[in-house]
Design a protein around this motif. Structure first.
Motif, short mmCIF file in Angstrom:
data_model
loop_
_atom_site.label_atom_id
_atom_site.label_comp_id
_atom_site.label_asym_id
_atom_site.label_seq_id
_atom_site.Cartn_x
_atom_site.Cartn_y
_atom_site.Cartn_z
N GLU A 17 43.69 50.16 28.27
CA GLU A 17 44.30 48.86 28.56
C GLU A 17 43.28 47.90 29.17
OE1 GLU A 17 46.87 45.89 28.32
OE2 GLU A 17 47.17 47.90 27.47
N VAL A 18 42.43 48.40 30.05
CA VAL A 18 41.38 47.56 30.63
C VAL A 18 40.42 47.10 29.54
CG1 VAL A 18 39.43 47.45 32.22
CG2 VAL A 18 41.54 48.61 32.91
N ALA A 47 47.71 43.19 41.11
CA ALA A 47 47.13 44.53 41.07
C ALA A 47 48.16 45.64 41.20
CB ALA A 47 46.09 44.68 42.17
N ILE A 48 49.33 45.32 41.75
CA ILE A 48 50.32 46.37 42.03
C ILE A 48 51.70 46.08 41.46
CG2 ILE A 48 49.13 47.12 44.13
CD1 ILE A 48 51.15 45.49 45.75
N GLU A 49 51.91 44.88 40.92
CA GLU A 49 53.24 44.50 40.43
C GLU A 49 53.68 45.37 39.25
OE1 GLU A 49 56.71 43.38 39.75
OE2 GLU A 49 55.73 42.37 41.44
N PRO A 50 54.83 46.07 39.38
CA PRO A 50 55.27 46.97 38.31
C PRO A 50 56.03 46.29 37.17
CG PRO A 50 56.76 47.15 40.17
CD PRO A 50 55.65 46.22 40.59
N THR A 89 44.19 37.24 33.28
CA THR A 89 44.32 35.92 33.90
C THR A 89 43.10 35.05 33.63
OG1 THR A 89 45.69 36.93 35.63
CG2 THR A 89 44.87 34.69 36.04
N LEU A 90 41.92 35.65 33.68
CA LEU A 90 40.70 34.89 33.36
C LEU A 90 40.73 34.38 31.93
CD1 LEU A 90 38.02 37.12 35.12
CD2 LEU A 90 38.58 34.75 35.71
N SER A 91 41.28 35.17 31.02
CA SER A 91 41.37 34.72 29.63
C SER A 91 42.33 33.54 29.50
CB SER A 91 41.81 35.87 28.71
OG SER A 91 43.18 36.17 28.87
N LYS A 92 43.38 33.53 30.31
CA LYS A 92 44.34 32.43 30.29
C LYS A 92 43.77 31.16 30.93
CE LYS A 92 47.71 34.59 28.26
NZ LYS A 92 48.10 34.20 26.87
N ILE A 93 42.97 31.34 31.96
CA ILE A 93 42.34 30.18 32.61
C ILE A 93 41.28 29.59 31.69
CG2 ILE A 93 40.87 29.47 34.55
CD1 ILE A 93 42.35 31.60 36.23
N GLY A 94 40.50 30.46 31.04
CA GLY A 94 39.54 30.01 30.04
C GLY A 94 38.29 29.34 30.59
N GLU A 152 38.03 40.98 41.67
CA GLU A 152 38.99 42.03 41.30
C GLU A 152 38.47 42.91 40.18
OE1 GLU A 152 42.80 42.75 42.27
OE2 GLU A 152 41.23 42.49 43.77
N LEU A 153 37.54 42.42 39.39
CA LEU A 153 37.01 43.20 38.27
C LEU A 153 36.26 44.44 38.74
CD1 LEU A 153 35.74 40.34 35.91
CD2 LEU A 153 37.96 41.52 35.89
N ARG A 154 35.92 44.47 40.02
CA ARG A 154 35.22 45.64 40.58
C ARG A 154 36.19 46.62 41.24
NH1 ARG A 154 31.90 41.23 41.94
NH2 ARG A 154 32.74 41.12 44.07
N SER A 155 37.48 46.32 41.16
CA SER A 155 38.49 47.18 41.79
C SER A 155 38.56 48.55 41.12
CB SER A 155 39.86 46.50 41.71
OG SER A 155 40.87 47.38 42.16
N LYS A 156 38.92 49.56 41.88
CA LYS A 156 39.12 50.89 41.32
C LYS A 156 40.49 51.01 40.65
CE LYS A 156 36.05 53.33 44.52
NZ LYS A 156 35.92 54.40 45.53
N ARG A 157 41.37 50.06 40.91
CA ARG A 157 42.70 50.05 40.29
C ARG A 157 42.59 49.52 38.86
NH1 ARG A 157 47.48 50.09 43.35
NH2 ARG A 157 47.19 50.21 45.61
N THR A 158 43.06 50.29 37.91
CA THR A 158 42.98 49.83 36.51
C THR A 158 43.84 48.59 36.30
OG1 THR A 158 44.75 51.37 35.89
CG2 THR A 158 42.49 52.12 35.59
N GLN A 159 45.01 48.52 36.91
CA GLN A 159 45.86 47.35 36.73
C GLN A 159 45.22 46.10 37.34
OE1 GLN A 159 50.21 47.65 37.15
NE2 GLN A 159 50.16 45.79 38.40
N ALA A 160 44.51 46.27 38.43
CA ALA A 160 43.83 45.13 39.05
C ALA A 160 42.79 44.56 38.09
CB ALA A 160 43.16 45.55 40.36
N ARG A 161 42.00 45.44 37.47
CA ARG A 161 40.98 44.99 36.53
C ARG A 161 41.61 44.34 35.30
NH1 ARG A 161 39.19 50.16 37.52
NH2 ARG A 161 39.22 50.84 35.33
#
Length: 222
Positions: A118-119, A49-52, A94-99, A79-88
């Protein structure tokens, strides 16, 4: 009493995920994926969520895919409910990669139409991967509401997502190429052209769509 080496390595990796050096964080994410441990899941998701750094984020995602989906998917869905755009965005990626299609109900219309480009783009890609068989038409109908949105990169992402849904998009495209909004018509026609001739490229498809809209015709008539 000596601390087992495995526990020591785990604690070190957890601490290094917060290190000020991106190379150290990258190494820690690699270690977390190489030796999966349930203790890593929360920290990996939190860090996403915060990694630059792009490369570190990519490694964090890889590390999460190495853990059991029974642990990662519920945490990522939260995390999909987070207010952080990067978190969402990162959770969707990652969910798409897990499948794991158990995540499908969490790919809501709100995410597919998120105000952040981006979201939304990441949600489109995740949705195409996770959509259950038989529900492609419903997904296509939601995605079609985004025709004409954003700049070229965003429009290309939407076109690719729709094309990946196959024949389900045929009636959707037919309706959109006759829409009253010229931006919607142009984007729909470009998507249709790209679907018919992927090798031509999106730029060519857009220019062709502009010509068709200017002439006042539709993709099917041209």
């Amino acid at each position: 009493m000596a601390v087992p080496k495995e526990d020591t390595n785990t604690m070190r990796a957890l601490q290094e995920l917060e290190n000020g050096s991106s190379s150290v964080r990258l190494r820690a994410a690699l270690a977390a994926g190489t030796s999966p441990n349930p203790l890593f899941v929360g920290k990996l998701v939190e860090r996403c969520a915060i990694e630059p750094d792009f490369f570190v984020r990519d490694m964090l995602t890889w590390a999460l895919t190495r853990h059991p989906s029974s642990l990662t998917v519920p945490t990522l869905i939260a995390e999909l409910r987070s207010k952080r755009t990067q978190a969402r965005s990162q959770a969707l990626h990652t969910l798409s990669k897990i499948g794991d299609r158990r995540a499908w109900p969490a790919i809501t219309r709100a995410l597919l139409t998120d105000a952040d480009d981006e979201v939304a783009r990441t949600a489109w890609r995740a949705a195409v991967v996770l959509v259950p068989e038989g529900e492609e038409g419903e997904l296509a109908a939601v995605l079609a509401t985004q025709f004409g949105r954003g700049e070229r990169e965003t429009q290309l992402s939407l076109s690719r997502a729709l094309i990946a849904l196959g024949e389900a998009i045929t009636p959707i495209l037919r309706a959109a190429t006759a829409d009253r909004d010229p931006r919607v018509r142009q984007h729909a026609i470009a998507t249709d052209r790209l679907a018919r001739d992927p090798d031509a490229g999106f730029e060519f498809a857009v220019e062709e769509a502009k010509r068709i809209v200017a002439l006042g015709t539709t993709g099917q008539e041209a």
